[in-house]
Design a protein around this motif. Structure first.
Motif, PDB file in Angstrom:
ATOM      1  N   ASP A  36       0.747  -1.160   0.162  1.00 32.11           N
ATOM      2  CA  ASP A  36      -0.450  -0.378  -0.268  1.00 32.11           C
ATOM      3  C   ASP A  36       1.124   0.893  -0.658  1.00 32.11           C
ATOM      4  N   TYR A  37       0.606   2.488  -0.469  1.00 29.29           N
ATOM      5  CA  TYR A  37       1.128   3.443  -0.699  1.00 29.29           C
ATOM      6  C   TYR A  37       0.092   4.445  -0.183  1.00 29.29           C
ATOM      7  N   SER A  38       1.041   5.975  -0.518  1.00 31.50           N
ATOM      8  CA  SER A  38       0.429   7.326  -0.090  1.00 31.50           C
ATOM      9  C   SER A  38       0.013   7.290  -1.633  1.00 31.50           C
ATOM     10  N   ASN A  39      -0.719   8.461  -1.469  1.00 32.18           N
ATOM     11  CA  ASN A  39      -1.101   8.860  -2.894  1.00 32.18           C
ATOM     12  C   ASN A  39       0.174  10.271  -3.521  1.00 32.18           C
ATOM     13  N   SER A  40       1.201  10.461  -2.934  1.00 37.92           N
ATOM     14  CA  SER A  40       1.698  11.333  -3.116  1.00 37.92           C
ATOM     15  C   SER A  40       3.370  10.689  -3.129  1.00 37.92           C
ATOM     16  N   LYS A  88       2.930   6.888  -4.529  1.00 39.67           N
ATOM     17  CA  LYS A  88       2.343   6.296  -5.530  1.00 39.67           C
ATOM     18  C   LYS A  88       2.486   6.117  -7.129  1.00 39.67           C
ATOM     19  N   GLN A  97      -2.759   2.237   7.748  1.00 36.45           N
ATOM     20  CA  GLN A  97      -1.430   3.679   7.096  1.00 36.45           C
ATOM     21  C   GLN A  97      -1.401   4.188   8.353  1.00 36.45           C
TER      22      GLN A  97
END
Length: 123
Positions: A58-62, A64, A105
């Motif tokens: 999983d990644y933060s949008n910033s 990704k 998260q």
């Protein structure tokens, strides 16, 4: 339990760094692992997480599309490959261990934290 992050440094915008976190004193395969960062004057924020097996991430949008998290359960390490770095990526990066089965998260869900490593991206 000890989580030791390394690999930080100073890099120009557009460059790359690879962070590594070495774990000891815990059943590594029983923990999801995460990377968080904290910039001066800002709250700690989620960057990336990886499941116990490494099959889910999983990644933060910033980050990704620019960052990639991976783990080696034999070497008991979790890495964060950071590409196309931006000045806004400048922060202290810390790894954390999460005993739950799902990826989170939220810093409050982490059970153990390591000392961070400084990443500075110059423009």
């Amino acid at each position: 339990v000890q989580l030791q992050a390394s690999g930080g440094g100073l890099v120009q915008a557009g460059g790359s760094l690879r962070l590594s976190c070495a774990a000891s004193g815990l059943g590594f395969i029983n923990y999801a692992m995460g990377w968080f960062r904290q910039a001066p004057g800002k709250e700690r924020e989620f960057v990336a997480s990886i499941s116990r097996s490494g099959g889910d991430t999983d990644y933060s949008n910033s980050v990704k599309g620019r960052f990639a998290i991976s783990r080696d359960n034999a070497k008991i390490t979790v890495d964060l490959q950071m590409n196309s770095l931006k000045p806004e990526d400048t922060a202290v990066y810390s790894c954390a261990a999460d005993r739950s089965f799902r990826l989170s998260q939220f810093p409050r869900d982490m059970n153990y934290w390591g000392k961070g490593t400084q990443v500075t991206v110059s423009s």
